[in-house]
Design an enzyme around this catalytic site. Sequence first.
Site, short mmCIF file in Angstrom:
data_model
loop_
_atom_site.label_atom_id
_atom_site.label_comp_id
_atom_site.label_asym_id
_atom_site.label_seq_id
_atom_site.Cartn_x
_atom_site.Cartn_y
_atom_site.Cartn_z
N ASP A 12 0.87 -1.18 0.00
CA ASP A 12 0.00 0.00 0.00
C ASP A 12 0.90 1.23 0.00
O ASP A 12 2.10 1.14 0.30
CB ASP A 12 -0.89 -0.01 1.26
CG ASP A 12 -1.78 1.24 1.34
OD1 ASP A 12 -2.46 1.54 0.34
OD2 ASP A 12 -1.77 1.91 2.37
N SER A 13 0.31 2.37 -0.28
CA SER A 13 1.05 3.62 -0.24
C SER A 13 1.51 3.94 1.19
O SER A 13 2.40 4.75 1.39
CB SER A 13 0.18 4.76 -0.75
OG SER A 13 -1.04 4.81 0.00
N TYR A 44 -0.39 8.44 -2.39
CA TYR A 44 -0.38 8.21 -3.83
C TYR A 44 -1.60 8.91 -4.47
O TYR A 44 -1.62 9.15 -5.66
CB TYR A 44 -0.51 6.70 -4.14
CG TYR A 44 0.73 5.85 -3.94
CD1 TYR A 44 1.88 6.34 -3.32
CD2 TYR A 44 0.74 4.53 -4.39
CE1 TYR A 44 2.99 5.53 -3.14
CE2 TYR A 44 1.86 3.72 -4.23
CZ TYR A 44 2.98 4.22 -3.60
OH TYR A 44 4.08 3.41 -3.44
N GLY A 45 -2.61 9.17 -3.64
CA GLY A 45 -3.92 9.60 -4.16
C GLY A 45 -3.97 10.92 -4.89
O GLY A 45 -4.94 11.22 -5.58
N CYS A 75 -3.79 -0.87 -2.00
CA CYS A 75 -4.06 0.55 -2.26
C CYS A 75 -5.02 0.70 -3.45
O CYS A 75 -4.75 0.18 -4.53
CB CYS A 75 -2.73 1.24 -2.57
SG CYS A 75 -2.88 2.98 -2.93
N ASN A 76 -6.11 1.41 -3.22
CA ASN A 76 -7.06 1.63 -4.31
C ASN A 76 -6.45 2.42 -5.44
O ASN A 76 -6.68 2.14 -6.62
CB ASN A 76 -8.28 2.39 -3.79
CG ASN A 76 -9.33 1.49 -3.22
OD1 ASN A 76 -10.30 1.15 -3.88
ND2 ASN A 76 -9.16 1.09 -1.97
N THR A 77 -5.65 3.43 -5.09
CA THR A 77 -5.06 4.29 -6.12
C THR A 77 -4.12 3.46 -6.99
O THR A 77 -4.15 3.56 -8.22
CB THR A 77 -4.31 5.46 -5.46
OG1 THR A 77 -5.21 6.12 -4.56
CG2 THR A 77 -3.82 6.45 -6.49
N GLU A 156 -6.27 9.59 9.76
CA GLU A 156 -4.92 9.50 10.34
C GLU A 156 -4.78 10.37 11.58
O GLU A 156 -3.92 10.15 12.42
CB GLU A 156 -3.88 9.83 9.27
CG GLU A 156 -3.91 8.79 8.17
CD GLU A 156 -2.65 8.63 7.36
OE1 GLU A 156 -1.69 9.39 7.59
OE2 GLU A 156 -2.64 7.75 6.49
N CYS A 188 -11.21 3.35 -0.83
CA CYS A 188 -9.93 3.83 -0.29
C CYS A 188 -9.67 3.07 1.00
O CYS A 188 -10.60 2.78 1.76
CB CYS A 188 -10.03 5.34 -0.02
SG CYS A 188 -8.58 6.02 0.82
N THR A 189 -8.40 2.76 1.22
CA THR A 189 -8.02 1.96 2.39
C THR A 189 -8.51 2.54 3.72
O THR A 189 -8.76 1.80 4.67
CB THR A 189 -6.48 1.89 2.47
OG1 THR A 189 -5.94 3.20 2.26
CG2 THR A 189 -5.93 0.95 1.44
N HIS A 190 -8.63 3.87 3.78
CA HIS A 190 -8.94 4.51 5.05
C HIS A 190 -10.44 4.56 5.39
O HIS A 190 -10.82 4.72 6.54
CB HIS A 190 -8.44 5.96 5.05
CG HIS A 190 -6.94 6.07 5.10
ND1 HIS A 190 -6.12 5.47 4.17
CD2 HIS A 190 -6.13 6.72 5.97
CE1 HIS A 190 -4.86 5.76 4.46
NE2 HIS A 190 -4.83 6.50 5.55
N1 DGL Z 1 -4.04 3.94 0.16
C1 DGL Z 1 -4.64 5.00 -0.62
C2 DGL Z 1 -5.85 4.43 -1.38
O1 DGL Z 1 -6.45 3.45 -0.97
C3 DGL Z 1 -5.05 6.18 0.25
C4 DGL Z 1 -3.89 7.00 0.73
C5 DGL Z 1 -3.10 7.62 -0.42
O2 DGL Z 1 -3.59 8.58 -1.05
O3 DGL Z 1 -2.02 7.15 -0.69
O4 DGL Z 1 -6.21 4.97 -2.39
#
Ligand code: DGL
Length: 276
Positions: A12-13, A44-45, A75-77, A156, A188-190
């Site tokens: 993941d990012s 990464y987003g 990571c979704n991105t 976060e 998104c992971t969060h």
């Molecule tokens: N992990 C990223 C996602 O799921 C979220 C945090 C980022 O922007 O890197 O897209």
Amino acid sequence: MPTDPRPIGVFDSGIGGLSVLKHLARLLPQETFVYLGDTARVPYGNKSAETVRTYSSQCAAFLLTHDVKMIVVACNTASALALDVLRSMVSVPVIGVIEPAAREAAERTRNGHIGVIGTRATIASDSYARSIERFSNGRKLDVHSRPCPLFVPLVEEGWLDSPATRLVAEEYLRPLIANGIDTLVLGCTHYPLLNTVLTAILPGVELIDCGECAAVDALRVLETGPQEPLHMPLIYLYVTDHTPAFTMLARQFLGMPVDEPVRVNVEHLVLPPDIR
Ligand code: DGL
């Protein structure tokens, strides 16, 4: 014990991908996991597709040095922008979070109106809309997408259920409510950590947790059912930057205590000429 003892790689990012690892560890407790969080280069987003592809390829190459049998792109991105590149580069199966969540959303919606929220890069890529269309089976499905970039820093900060978070969520979700969505992909992971706020604002709307869907997909690829929890899964954590906030945040995302991570120098994340 798993027939193939090699570990499963997850990247993941940053630490958000631990919300995906949580579901993998729950369904596959007899497996060993190697997790890389690119905490030195998060987020990464809001980066370009080219940069996300380069970073993601480097993360995958790192995992391959651990002889992983599969890579889960938590990571979704990265899933939205780099999955094809990764699949063409490596010979082990690569699972992203978008396809499994899109399939689930297409199956679960009753009225055909699906909301998708994610980072700016994920939403701009249109990956969810295209993937949902692929799983529509000819049914007309309307996808209503909205980037929600403020959710990542709010999570976060630990503001999971604060008045400020509610306010921001109401603002972001108002158009989706007006569109009459009955299903919302947390792209998104969060975002699964905002479950309480989202459920309160969206009563009756099905929330799709992409980490949960990806973990089910991992079972399918490994051709196994959920494993007996004979012991705690072995998890090796690597990060490209280590800050004091890590332990508290990691515990929140993973839902269990974690060991200290091993720091990997980001300069060492290179792409060998042949990473198969
Ligand atoms: N992990 C990223 C996602 O799921 C979220 C945090 C980022 O922007 O890197 O897209």
